[in-house]
Design a protein around this motif. Structure first.
Motif, mmCIF file in Angstrom:
data_model
loop_
_atom_site.group_PDB
_atom_site.id
_atom_site.type_symbol
_atom_site.label_atom_id
_atom_site.label_comp_id
_atom_site.label_asym_id
_atom_site.label_seq_id
_atom_site.Cartn_x
_atom_site.Cartn_y
_atom_site.Cartn_z
ATOM 1 N N ARG A 86 0.352 17.684 -5.060
ATOM 2 C CA ARG A 86 1.316 17.167 -5.205
ATOM 3 C C ARG A 86 2.055 17.593 -6.553
ATOM 4 O O ARG A 86 2.859 16.853 -6.700
ATOM 5 C CB ARG A 86 1.190 15.797 -4.611
ATOM 6 C CG ARG A 86 2.003 14.856 -4.900
ATOM 7 C CD ARG A 86 2.195 13.351 -4.803
ATOM 8 N NE ARG A 86 1.138 13.082 -4.917
ATOM 9 C CZ ARG A 86 0.717 12.087 -6.735
ATOM 10 N NH1 ARG A 86 1.970 11.905 -6.753
ATOM 11 N NH2 ARG A 86 -0.549 11.776 -7.042
ATOM 12 N N LEU A 87 0.804 17.538 -7.695
ATOM 13 C CA LEU A 87 1.125 17.589 -8.859
ATOM 14 C C LEU A 87 0.419 18.176 -9.841
ATOM 15 O O LEU A 87 0.589 18.808 -10.878
ATOM 16 C CB LEU A 87 -0.013 15.576 -9.670
ATOM 17 C CG LEU A 87 1.260 15.164 -10.473
ATOM 18 C CD1 LEU A 87 3.360 15.196 -10.852
ATOM 19 C CD2 LEU A 87 0.489 13.994 -11.068
ATOM 20 N N GLY A 88 -0.909 18.988 -9.061
ATOM 21 C CA GLY A 88 -2.026 19.779 -10.583
ATOM 22 C C GLY A 88 -1.325 21.182 -10.525
ATOM 23 O O GLY A 88 -1.648 21.325 -11.378
ATOM 24 N N VAL A 89 -1.243 20.652 -9.311
ATOM 25 C CA VAL A 89 -0.578 23.131 -9.419
ATOM 26 C C VAL A 89 0.571 23.278 -9.599
ATOM 27 O O VAL A 89 1.544 24.163 -9.781
ATOM 28 C CB VAL A 89 -1.372 23.610 -8.837
ATOM 29 C CG1 VAL A 89 -2.672 23.507 -8.755
ATOM 30 C CG2 VAL A 89 -1.180 23.354 -7.197
ATOM 31 N N GLN A 90 1.609 21.841 -9.968
ATOM 32 C CA GLN A 90 2.718 22.752 -9.127
ATOM 33 C C GLN A 90 2.604 22.339 -11.102
ATOM 34 O O GLN A 90 2.280 22.326 -12.195
ATOM 35 C CB GLN A 90 3.303 20.698 -9.996
ATOM 36 C CG GLN A 90 3.540 19.735 -8.264
ATOM 37 C CD GLN A 90 4.361 21.152 -6.671
ATOM 38 O OE1 GLN A 90 5.300 21.642 -7.588
ATOM 39 N NE2 GLN A 90 3.344 21.292 -6.250
ATOM 40 N N GLY A 91 3.943 24.009 -11.345
ATOM 41 C CA GLY A 91 4.238 24.872 -12.370
ATOM 42 C C GLY A 91 3.796 25.975 -12.566
ATOM 43 O O GLY A 91 4.068 26.513 -13.295
ATOM 44 N N LEU A 92 2.266 25.597 -12.327
ATOM 45 C CA LEU A 92 2.064 26.888 -12.507
ATOM 46 C C LEU A 92 1.891 28.003 -10.943
ATOM 47 O O LEU A 92 0.795 29.308 -11.274
ATOM 48 C CB LEU A 92 0.235 26.531 -11.926
ATOM 49 C CG LEU A 92 -0.323 25.409 -12.962
ATOM 50 C CD1 LEU A 92 -1.727 25.151 -12.766
ATOM 51 C CD2 LEU A 92 -0.270 25.433 -14.514
ATOM 52 N N GLY A 93 2.889 27.817 -10.520
ATOM 53 C CA GLY A 93 3.089 29.006 -9.474
ATOM 54 C C GLY A 93 2.163 29.822 -8.369
ATOM 55 O O GLY A 93 1.746 30.428 -8.106
ATOM 56 N N CYS A 94 1.471 28.451 -7.686
ATOM 57 C CA CYS A 94 0.908 28.377 -6.781
ATOM 58 C C CYS A 94 1.701 29.309 -5.564
ATOM 59 O O CYS A 94 2.330 29.255 -4.714
ATOM 60 C CB CYS A 94 0.485 26.855 -6.396
ATOM 61 S SG CYS A 94 -1.208 27.589 -4.701
ATOM 62 N N GLU A 95 1.088 30.462 -5.390
ATOM 63 C CA GLU A 95 1.750 31.272 -3.853
ATOM 64 C C GLU A 95 1.211 31.515 -2.531
ATOM 65 O O GLU A 95 1.574 31.194 -1.864
ATOM 66 C CB GLU A 95 2.017 32.687 -4.487
ATOM 67 C CG GLU A 95 2.538 32.842 -5.438
ATOM 68 C CD GLU A 95 3.064 34.192 -5.650
ATOM 69 O OE1 GLU A 95 2.186 34.913 -5.198
ATOM 70 O OE2 GLU A 95 3.485 34.005 -6.943
ATOM 71 N N SER A 96 -0.330 30.621 -2.695
ATOM 72 C CA SER A 96 -1.089 30.450 -1.567
ATOM 73 C C SER A 96 -1.919 29.603 -1.182
ATOM 74 O O SER A 96 -2.695 29.483 -2.639
ATOM 75 C CB SER A 96 -1.215 32.096 -1.025
ATOM 76 O OG SER A 96 -2.605 32.728 -2.369
ATOM 77 N N LEU A 97 -2.892 28.833 0.100
ATOM 78 C CA LEU A 97 -4.455 28.298 -0.021
ATOM 79 C C LEU A 97 -4.671 28.880 0.659
ATOM 80 O O LEU A 97 -4.829 29.867 1.748
ATOM 81 C CB LEU A 97 -4.032 26.951 0.286
ATOM 82 C CG LEU A 97 -3.039 26.135 0.708
ATOM 83 C CD1 LEU A 97 -4.309 26.138 1.875
ATOM 84 C CD2 LEU A 97 -2.666 25.351 0.285
ATOM 85 N N ARG A 98 -6.214 28.912 0.122
ATOM 86 C CA ARG A 98 -7.180 29.082 1.473
ATOM 87 C C ARG A 98 -8.144 27.793 1.132
ATOM 88 O O ARG A 98 -8.358 27.268 0.336
ATOM 89 C CB ARG A 98 -7.887 29.988 0.367
ATOM 90 C CG ARG A 98 -7.378 31.162 1.102
ATOM 91 C CD ARG A 98 -8.051 32.824 0.764
ATOM 92 N NE ARG A 98 -9.866 33.670 0.797
ATOM 93 C CZ ARG A 98 -10.691 33.439 1.510
ATOM 94 N NH1 ARG A 98 -9.055 33.895 2.625
ATOM 95 N NH2 ARG A 98 -11.457 33.247 1.592
ATOM 96 N N ALA A 99 -9.015 27.160 2.009
ATOM 97 C CA ALA A 99 -9.396 25.863 2.785
ATOM 98 C C ALA A 99 -10.464 26.023 3.465
ATOM 99 O O ALA A 99 -10.447 26.247 4.678
ATOM 100 C CB ALA A 99 -7.848 25.157 2.787
ATOM 101 N N CYS A 100 -11.468 25.140 3.056
ATOM 102 C CA CYS A 100 -12.335 25.073 4.177
ATOM 103 C C CYS A 100 -12.776 23.462 4.225
ATOM 104 O O CYS A 100 -13.446 22.685 3.650
ATOM 105 C CB CYS A 100 -13.622 25.561 3.940
ATOM 106 S SG CYS A 100 -13.931 27.816 4.144
#
Length: 335
Positions: free
Chosen positions: A154-168
């Motif tokens: 929601r906030l912590g990676v906003q503006g950092l250009g996150c393009e994908s996520l991988r999650a467990c």
């Protein structure tokens, strides 16, 4: 003391608690133990009954509770500034979760929820209701209990250009797959997870990949503004067929993981696959029922959050944290 508008108050702020299972009971205990000067649970709504509470009153025995009244009346009677939802994410409880959250948000009452079902079906409606009422929604308890993944999305990676996520994000899956890699059968691994309290008596949502996909959908909605109700899911569960496939491909030193992926390159799409990971993958290093999310930001670098207890206490603490971030007063400096 804290006030919803950021001004000091001499009285603790009232909250309404919807549901009174293990997570809700843990939430009540934590609020009373550490935040009683700031908040109090002014009312609890059970499955068919409810109770109004004073700041210092004990919760009466269930025979003393009264039948449920409409949510509008209950919110008015308590003067609640936030609705805390800890009802089951089941089809039977779904209509109530929808009604209570939409009603509260339209009335300017914030919602903190660990319930997932209505987030999956009414994401846009909830956002519109919050806009209408000038209220906010927090969903940490629905995205990984004590793991602060929702805050990062929601906030912590906003503006950092996150393009994908991988999650467990499902601890049961990780635990079961580690036991299988160590030589246990699927049945033995599930039984051990249940014995240790890691897996539910019915672990089907965990093993099918459904819970993993749900959490990835919610995180993608927070990250990229996707309508969660429109996200397509392809999922592979942990079963004998998938295990035969992946174990045949498993190399020395690799670990099995149920990995959810989402990417801006495939909008409105989440997949869950059983993968064999190398030690260079951050998700490789999970231990036991731990969870982890990697936010892949090509320019800023990958950011991984790992840990967070999957338990009623972990979920309750995440909701306490959401209440604090919603209702903390305006401050200066670093706060």
């Amino acid at each position: 003391m804290l006030a919803g508008n950021g001004s000091p108050t001499s009285q603790p702020l009232p909250l309404v608690l919807s549901g009174f299972g293990p997570v809700a009971q843990e939430f009540l205990a934590r609020i009373r133990a550490t935040h009683s000067q700031d908040f109090f649970v002014a009312g609890i709504r059970g499955h068919q009954d409810q109770i109004l509470l004073d700041p210092d009153s004990a919760v009466p025995a269930r025979p003393l509770w009264t039948p449920l009244t409409p949510i509008t009346e209950f919110l008015s009677a308590t003067g609640a500034v936030a609705l805390i939802q800890a009802t089951p994410s089941s089809s039977g409880a779904h209509p109530r979760a929808v009604e209570e959250s939409l009603t509260a948000l339209r009335q300017g009452i914030h919602v903190v929820t660990a319930t997932k079902s209505h987030l999956l079906t009414h994401w846009q409606e909830l956002a519109a209701a919050a806009q209408e009422g000038g209220s906010r929604i927090r969903i940490s308890g629905a995205t990984g209990a004590a793991l602060p993944a929702a805050d990062l999305a929601r906030l912590g990676v906003q503006g950092l250009g996150c393009e994908s996520l991988r999650a467990c994000p499902n601890g049961t899956s990780t635990f079961v797959l580690d036991r299988i890699s160590a030589g246990s059968s699927l049945v033995e691994a599930i039984a051990e997870a249940q014995r240790l309290g890691i897996a539910e008596s019915d672990p089907s949502a965990d093993l099918s990949g459904s819970d993993t996909a749900t959490k990835a959908r919610l995180l993608a909605g927070l990250l990229w503004g996707w309508d969660v109700s429109q996200i397509r899911v392809e999922q592979e569960g942990i079963d004998d067929d998938s295990l035969r496939r992946i174990i045949a491909e498993l190399g020395a030193g690799q670990r099995l993981r149920a990995v959810a992926t989402a990417s801006l390159k495939q909008p409105l799409h989440v997949s869950v696959r059983i993968e064999a990971l190398e030690p260079s993958d951050p998700l490789f290093h999970l231990s036991g029922p731990e969870k982890a999310i990697t936010f892949q930001c090509p320019e800023a670098g990958d950011i991984t959050v790992q840990g967070g207890r999957s338990s009623p206490a972990g979920a309750a603490l995440s909701m306490v944290k959401d209440v604090l971030t919603l209702l903390r007063p305006q401050t200066t400096g670093f706060h």
